[in-house]
Enzyme design. Structure first.
Site, PDB file in Angstrom:
ATOM      1  N   TYR A  35      43.798  41.521  46.634  1.00 16.83           N
ATOM      2  CA  TYR A  35      45.077  40.253  45.945  1.00 16.83           C
ATOM      3  C   TYR A  35      46.606  40.109  46.274  1.00 16.83           C
ATOM      4  O   TYR A  35      47.302  39.029  47.005  1.00 16.83           O
ATOM      5  CB  TYR A  35      45.349  39.376  44.593  1.00 16.83           C
ATOM      6  CG  TYR A  35      44.120  39.326  43.582  1.00 16.83           C
ATOM      7  CD1 TYR A  35      42.727  38.753  44.312  1.00 16.83           C
ATOM      8  CD2 TYR A  35      44.107  39.434  41.734  1.00 16.83           C
ATOM      9  CE1 TYR A  35      41.692  38.639  43.707  1.00 16.83           C
ATOM     10  CE2 TYR A  35      43.070  38.852  41.839  1.00 16.83           C
ATOM     11  CZ  TYR A  35      41.797  38.849  41.858  1.00 16.83           C
ATOM     12  OH  TYR A  35      40.597  38.362  41.244  1.00 16.83           O
TER      13      TYR A  35
ATOM     14  N   HIS B 206      35.313  45.080  43.128  1.00 13.11           N
ATOM     15  CA  HIS B 206      35.548  44.270  42.854  1.00 13.11           C
ATOM     16  C   HIS B 206      33.959  43.200  43.058  1.00 13.11           C
ATOM     17  O   HIS B 206      33.829  42.144  42.623  1.00 13.11           O
ATOM     18  CB  HIS B 206      36.511  43.128  44.042  1.00 13.11           C
ATOM     19  CG  HIS B 206      37.241  41.830  44.001  1.00 13.11           C
ATOM     20  ND1 HIS B 206      37.731  42.040  44.017  1.00 13.11           N
ATOM     21  CD2 HIS B 206      36.981  40.838  43.316  1.00 13.11           C
ATOM     22  CE1 HIS B 206      38.745  40.916  44.085  1.00 13.11           C
ATOM     23  NE2 HIS B 206      37.656  40.144  43.805  1.00 13.11           N
TER      24      HIS B 206
END
Length: 282
Positions: A52, A110
């Site tokens: 991110y 992730h």
């Protein structure tokens, strides 16, 4: 509002709120301010990821907050390109340096990236990071049953959370049941779907339900998530919407309404068709 949010206890004893604040696509000072307002309103679980590119903003928001660090639950995630054991360890350390925090409450893989075949190595790195005190609880994101079985069978350690795409058009009943059987809490990313022309927000069903309950469509969908025992992650920079998204614990959907929403699910309901057996995140 904090006192109204129920708490879940994960399989390793960590207690987390049943709703969290997501930070995907938020960066810089705007990210800091959004997280600050979220914490002030009552959010206590803040979700981030290495990819991110906002871990520094998350750490800054935590430092600026008047809420004690021990009352917050900060999450980050390991990217696919760093699944090799040594890279994974270094990435966790780097993420902590970026945030300026001493530890993460939750750290997840992730995506499994099964074509690389390194997610067991990555999982071992998370196990060791927890043992060293860098992380309090470890989990995964976007893992299918076969991925979960492999890491558990090869390491003997079960994830505390599996964070997956989950919304009314893709309710993941089988995956949720599998997570529950293993004692894993299911966390929902994109719990409201995406705000575009084919999203659930344009489904007449939610107009009707929202009107009958006197709630917003977002509140109805988030309440549905809660009653399925999911932990939704919501993201909004708008203070009013941040507040509305937390105001979901003063009502309950009846069985007929829950069944109607459940029937909306689609076999190929993934928003961007990111199948964890095929999708490679780097």
């Amino acid at each position: 509002m904090v006192d109204s949010i129920p708490i879940r206890t994960l399989n390793d004893g960590l207690q987390v709120p049943t709703i969290g604040y997501g930070t995907a696509q938020l960066k810089g000072h705007a990210c800091v301010h959004s997280i600050q307002s979220a914490i002030e309103i009552g959010y206590r679980l803040i979700d981030s990821a290495f990819n991110y590119e906002n871990e520094g903003a998350v750490g800054e928001a935590v430092r600026r907050s008047s809420t004690p660090r021990e009352e917050l639950r900060i999450t980050s995630k390991l990217p696919g390109r760093h699944h090799a054991y040594n890279k994974a360890v270094e990435t966790i350390q780097e993420s902590l340096l970026r945030t300026g925090l001493d530890y993460f409450d939750l750290y997840l893989i992730h995506w499994p990236n099964p074509k690389q075949g390194l997610f067991v190595e990555a999982w071992q790195a998370l196990i060791d990071a927890k043992r060293w005190g860098l992380v309090r609880s470890i989990g995964v994101s976007n893992f299918l049953p076969e991925h979960l079985d492999q890491i558990i069978n090869e390491t003997g350690v079960t994830p505390s959370i599996n964070q997956i795409e989950l919304h009314p058009y893709f309710s993941q009943e089988e995956q949720r049941a599998y997570d529950k059987k293993l004692g894993i809490v299911t966390q929902s990313w994109s719990p409201l779907g995406r705000l575009r022309s084919d999203s659930v927000f344009h489904d007449q069903l939610f107009d009707d339900i929202a009107k009958s309950y006197g709630k917003s469509k977002a509140q109805i969908i988030l309440r549905w998530q809660i009653q399925l025992e999911n932990l939704p992650l919501v993201r909004s920079s708008n203070v009013s919407r941040q507040q509305d998204n937390l105001s979901i614990f003063d009502f309950e959907l009846d069985n007929r309404t829950m069944d109607a929403i459940n029937r909306l699910t689609r076999e190929n309901g993934r928003i961007d068709k990111q199948n964890p057996n095929e999708y490679e995140e780097f």
